[in-house]
Design a protein around this motif. Sequence first.
Motif, PDB file in Angstrom:
ATOM      1  N   ALA A  70       0.293   3.446   4.695  1.00  0.00           N
ATOM      2  CA  ALA A  70      -0.453   3.460   6.346  1.00  0.00           C
ATOM      3  C   ALA A  70      -1.750   4.053   5.746  1.00  0.00           C
ATOM      4  O   ALA A  70      -2.820   3.700   6.700  1.00  0.00           O
ATOM      5  N   VAL A  71      -1.890   5.102   4.766  1.00  0.00           N
ATOM      6  CA  VAL A  71      -3.111   5.573   4.605  1.00  0.00           C
ATOM      7  C   VAL A  71      -3.924   4.658   4.213  1.00  0.00           C
ATOM      8  O   VAL A  71      -5.159   4.646   4.680  1.00  0.00           O
ATOM      9  N   THR A  74      -5.177   2.090   6.761  1.00  0.00           N
ATOM     10  CA  THR A  74      -6.047   2.757   7.637  1.00  0.00           C
ATOM     11  C   THR A  74      -7.420   2.922   7.285  1.00  0.00           C
ATOM     12  O   THR A  74      -8.447   2.374   7.849  1.00  0.00           O
ATOM     13  N   LEU A  75      -7.750   3.068   5.781  1.00  0.00           N
ATOM     14  CA  LEU A  75      -9.033   3.632   5.398  1.00  0.00           C
ATOM     15  C   LEU A  75      -9.486   2.594   4.344  1.00  0.00           C
ATOM     16  O   LEU A  75     -10.667   2.612   4.024  1.00  0.00           O
ATOM     17  N   THR A  77     -10.334  -0.624   5.108  1.00  0.00           N
ATOM     18  CA  THR A  77     -11.472  -1.462   5.679  1.00  0.00           C
ATOM     19  C   THR A  77     -12.946  -0.663   5.766  1.00  0.00           C
ATOM     20  O   THR A  77     -13.753  -1.229   4.841  1.00  0.00           O
TER      21      THR A  77
END
Length: 328
Positions: A70-71, A74-75, A77
């Motif tokens: 998930a980290v 999320t980051l 992009t």
Amino acid sequence: MAQQPVSLPAKLINGGVAGMVGVTCVFPIDLAKTRLQNQRSSQQVYKNMMDCLIKTVRSEGYFGMYRGAAVNLTLVTPEKAIKLAANDFFRHQLSKGDSRLSVFKEMLAGCGAGVCQVIITTPMEMLKIQLQDAGRLVAQRNVAVIPALKFGAGSTVINCAYSLGPTTHIRRTSALQITQELLRTHGVQGLYKGLGATLMRDIPFSVIYFPLFAHLNQLGKPSEAENAPFYWNFASGCGAGCVAAIAVSPCDVVKTRLQSLSTGAHEETYSGVMDCVSKIVRKEGPAALLKGAGCRALVIAPLFGIAQVVYFIGVGEFVLGRFPNFRF
């Protein structure tokens, strides 16, 4: 088909889509890489990548292979956006007055992109590593001798967590909890632990990857006015990514060790890059600096191959074409 310039918004969309698709496809291998890099020679839980993945599924379930994903999702992009935008910016600045960039200037542009991307890469890797490595630490504690169980005089039974089921519960900690704790105890700099090692990895990687991909891809162009075919884009991305990944693998091992906040029993802690390199070489041998190199190549090669596929298809251009009023 003539080469068409790609707008920055389209590049950012392409980079984000490529990152998310790539991370989803190869994240289990990345998890195995982190755990193999972090385990010490004297306390080996996993023999190789496949052994690590099998034991992870048995003890943590299928989704255990996606701890920390998930980290990344999320980051990835903003990380790709910064990297691509920075590389384009530096290439544009360095190409003024030149019809074509020299290899040296291409390497300088890649170097600039590598420096800029660590703004996002360092905290992203920091959080991801804590989540990925939690299962290894529990597995290490579970593989223990239990003197209480005896069969005959003085015999003992080795308790292997993977044959009898996990004996220690893996505490579920979210990236948000880790972030809050780091900010509370160390401030913003807590999220940037291992920044020097990240720079040592990402700058050489970009210096190698961008020029190598450009030249490999150039070899597949039928003419200057035409793009290389689909399969050549993919192969060039995989090839350049694989070479760059293996070349900087020792830096990735050092970065992973420095960014691990939790260690197992009797595992070394490190005060900095040089201290980490010195202890690894002295206690585990020089070969330990290449731990997980194969896994890293298997992660990076398809990631960048997928990125080139996304660019070839033109996902960003399609999105902007469907929503002409969309601006960012």
